[in-house]
Design a protein around this motif. Structure first.
Motif, PDB file in Angstrom:
ATOM      1  N   ALA A 169       0.838  -1.200   0.000  1.00  0.00           N
ATOM      2  CA  ALA A 169       0.000   0.000   0.000  1.00  0.00           C
ATOM      3  C   ALA A 169       0.873   1.250   0.000  1.00  0.00           C
ATOM      4  N   VAL A 170       0.278   2.354  -0.429  1.00  0.00           N
ATOM      5  CA  VAL A 170       0.989   3.634  -0.477  1.00  0.00           C
ATOM      6  C   VAL A 170       0.979   4.269   0.907  1.00  0.00           C
ATOM      7  N   VAL A 171       2.121   4.760   1.342  1.00  0.00           N
ATOM      8  CA  VAL A 171       2.201   5.472   2.615  1.00  0.00           C
ATOM      9  C   VAL A 171       1.449   6.792   2.488  1.00  0.00           C
ATOM     10  N   PRO A 172       0.470   7.069   3.356  1.00  0.00           N
ATOM     11  CA  PRO A 172      -0.286   8.330   3.261  1.00  0.00           C
ATOM     12  C   PRO A 172       0.647   9.533   3.367  1.00  0.00           C
ATOM     13  N   ASN A 173       0.475  10.480   2.457  1.00  0.00           N
ATOM     14  CA  ASN A 173       1.320  11.671   2.445  1.00  0.00           C
ATOM     15  C   ASN A 173       0.509  12.825   1.869  1.00  0.00           C
ATOM     16  N   PRO A 174       0.353  13.932   2.621  1.00  0.00           N
ATOM     17  CA  PRO A 174      -0.450  15.059   2.119  1.00  0.00           C
ATOM     18  C   PRO A 174       0.227  15.837   0.997  1.00  0.00           C
ATOM     19  N   ASN A 175       1.529  15.641   0.789  1.00  0.00           N
ATOM     20  CA  ASN A 175       2.248  16.392  -0.250  1.00  0.00           C
ATOM     21  C   ASN A 175       2.339  15.534  -1.513  1.00  0.00           C
ATOM     22  N   PRO A 176       1.609  15.876  -2.582  1.00  0.00           N
ATOM     23  CA  PRO A 176       1.630  15.046  -3.790  1.00  0.00           C
ATOM     24  C   PRO A 176       2.953  15.084  -4.539  1.00  0.00           C
ATOM     25  N   LEU A 177       3.834  16.048  -4.208  1.00  0.00           N
ATOM     26  CA  LEU A 177       5.120  16.151  -4.891  1.00  0.00           C
ATOM     27  C   LEU A 177       6.169  15.217  -4.306  1.00  0.00           C
ATOM     28  N   ILE A 180       6.512   8.553  -4.047  1.00  0.00           N
ATOM     29  CA  ILE A 180       5.611   7.548  -3.493  1.00  0.00           C
ATOM     30  C   ILE A 180       6.413   6.488  -2.751  1.00  0.00           C
ATOM     31  N   GLN A 181       5.982   6.178  -1.541  1.00  0.00           N
ATOM     32  CA  GLN A 181       6.596   5.133  -0.745  1.00  0.00           C
ATOM     33  C   GLN A 181       5.569   4.045  -0.449  1.00  0.00           C
ATOM     34  N   LEU A 182       6.002   2.798  -0.485  1.00  0.00           N
ATOM     35  CA  LEU A 182       5.120   1.659  -0.273  1.00  0.00           C
ATOM     36  C   LEU A 182       5.523   0.909   0.991  1.00  0.00           C
ATOM     37  N   TYR A 183       4.532   0.309   1.630  1.00  0.00           N
ATOM     38  CA  TYR A 183       4.800  -0.562   2.772  1.00  0.00           C
ATOM     39  C   TYR A 183       3.822  -1.727   2.724  1.00  0.00           C
ATOM     40  N   ASP A 184       4.059  -2.703   3.567  1.00  0.00           N
ATOM     41  CA  ASP A 184       3.250  -3.924   3.562  1.00  0.00           C
ATOM     42  C   ASP A 184       2.375  -3.958   4.813  1.00  0.00           C
ATOM     43  N   PRO A 185       1.121  -3.482   4.730  1.00  0.00           N
ATOM     44  CA  PRO A 185       0.277  -3.466   5.931  1.00  0.00           C
ATOM     45  C   PRO A 185      -0.211  -4.840   6.349  1.00  0.00           C
ATOM     46  N   SER A 186      -0.209  -5.805   5.430  1.00  0.00           N
ATOM     47  CA  SER A 186      -0.761  -7.125   5.732  1.00  0.00           C
ATOM     48  C   SER A 186       0.278  -8.101   6.271  1.00  0.00           C
ATOM     49  N   GLY A 187       1.551  -7.878   5.983  1.00  0.00           N
ATOM     50  CA  GLY A 187       2.578  -8.846   6.353  1.00  0.00           C
ATOM     51  C   GLY A 187       2.597 -10.049   5.442  1.00  0.00           C
TER      52      GLY A 187
END
Length: 345
Positions: A169-177, A180-187
């Motif tokens: 999933a994409v790491v929430p970030n208010p700055n669109p510039l 994009i960083q991804l992480y694994d919320p499910s494991g």
């Protein structure tokens, strides 16, 4: 950004499966199975850059596998029973088709635990699912002294033939510039899943506790939850709970990691009349987010509470809010409550 509207239409029975239980003379339990899943999505209001007003997406997954378990029982002279049960599952599935046109609505949150670890579909809902070859193994140990005293522990993990980057999933970030960083919320996106550790204990009919944790390969706790309940008298009780979420390892202003401790207790003083107290502490922000103390009346028909509550769950210029709360629980209709500036259902 315009939200995609969609409706899911299943033109075939969504699930067909076959399973058979075989038990050998040595006591080994063999369960071969076949599972067929069909999804048909009718999606409307797609993003303009796709050049499509609507689209129908179809996907299938065929799985076959084998569950194996071997319960081992040992009875001690004291009368206690110890059961150790190794369990394993080997499954082969067609490749997962994680179509980006299908919006992720049902699978934002997954609870990877003892019951879900061995499921073919470990995600809730239908929008995310797994494919490929995987092997899942674990062991469960249970000790029972008598009818009211017991303890159990489960440890398990899953391995797959290749990673599933579509589960990140994409790491929430208010700055669109920002990049994009991804992480694994499910494991479950990597080739090895998180370790699942789960246990419970009841040393008497007055004390009960349980705990659950998912731990990554480096030994860091991603999620954990534990609770201990104690009772005395007929209806007096107290409970302490702890919950932590470290599933997002990347820094972000909208990082959703959290850590809480919750306490609650009730003590009856005279007949059906008593006092109650509760509190929640946010260990991330080092603040008491909610606290309350009240007077209660409880009988076989309803439960009534009135008391004082202080709420610090939202940051406001005026500071924390406080006031009187009222709660009413009916034995057959559930409950509702009202507090000044706060409505609870």
């Amino acid at each position: 950004m315009r939200q995609r509207k969609f409706r899911s239409v299943l033109t075939l029975p969504p699930r067909q499966n076959w399973r058979r239980v075989l038990i050998s003379t040595a006591g080994v339990r063999w369960e071969p199975f076949v599972d067929l899943r069909t999804d048909v999505y009718s999606i409307d209001d797609l993003p303009p850059f796709l050049g499509l007003d609507g689209e129908t997406v179809t996907r299938n997954r065929l799985s076959a596998g084998l569950d194996v378990s071997y319960p081992l029982v040992r009875r001690f002279e004291s009368g206690a029973d110890l059961v150790i049960e190794p369990v394993a599952q080997l499954s082969m599935s067609s490749k997962a088709d994680l179509d980006p046109r299908i919006p992720i609505e049902d699978s934002h949150t997954i609870e990877l635990d003892e019951s879900s670890l061995f499921r073919m579909d470990r995600f809730p809902g239908y929008d995310l699912y797994e494919g490929g070859a995987r092997f899942t193994a674990g062991a469960r140990a249970s000790l029972r002294w008598d009818d009211i005293r017991s303890a159990s522990l489960f440890i398990g993990r899953s391995w797959r033939d290749e990673e599933l980057p579509g589960l990140r999933a994409v790491v929430p970030n208010p700055n669109p510039l920002d990049p994009i960083q991804l992480y694994d919320p499910s494991g479950l996106a990597a080739q090895t899943s998180d370790w699942v550790v789960q246990g419970e204990f009841s040393p008497s009919d007055r004390i009960r506790g349980w705990g659950h944790a998912t731990i990554d390969g480096s030994g860091d706790v991603r999620r954990a939850e534990a609770s201990v309940d104690g009772r005395w008298g007929r209806r007096n009780l107290a409970s302490v709970s702890y919950i932590v979420d470290r599933s997002n390892p990347l820094a972000s202003s909208l990082n959703r990691n959290y850590e809480f401790v919750q306490l609650s207790a009730q003590q009856f003083v005279y007949g059906n009349w008593g006092v109650t107290a509760a509190g929640v502490a946010d260990l991330e922000r080092d603040v008491i987010t909610r606290s309350e103390v009240g007077l209660l009346f409880d009988d076989d028909c309803f439960r009534f509470e009135i008391g004082y509550r202080r709420d610090n769950t939202q940051v406001r210029p005026s500071g924390p809010s406080d006031g009187v709360y009222i709660r009413l629980n009916l034995a057959t209709f559930g409950g509702s409550g009202y507090g000044r500036g706060d409505q609870r259902w």
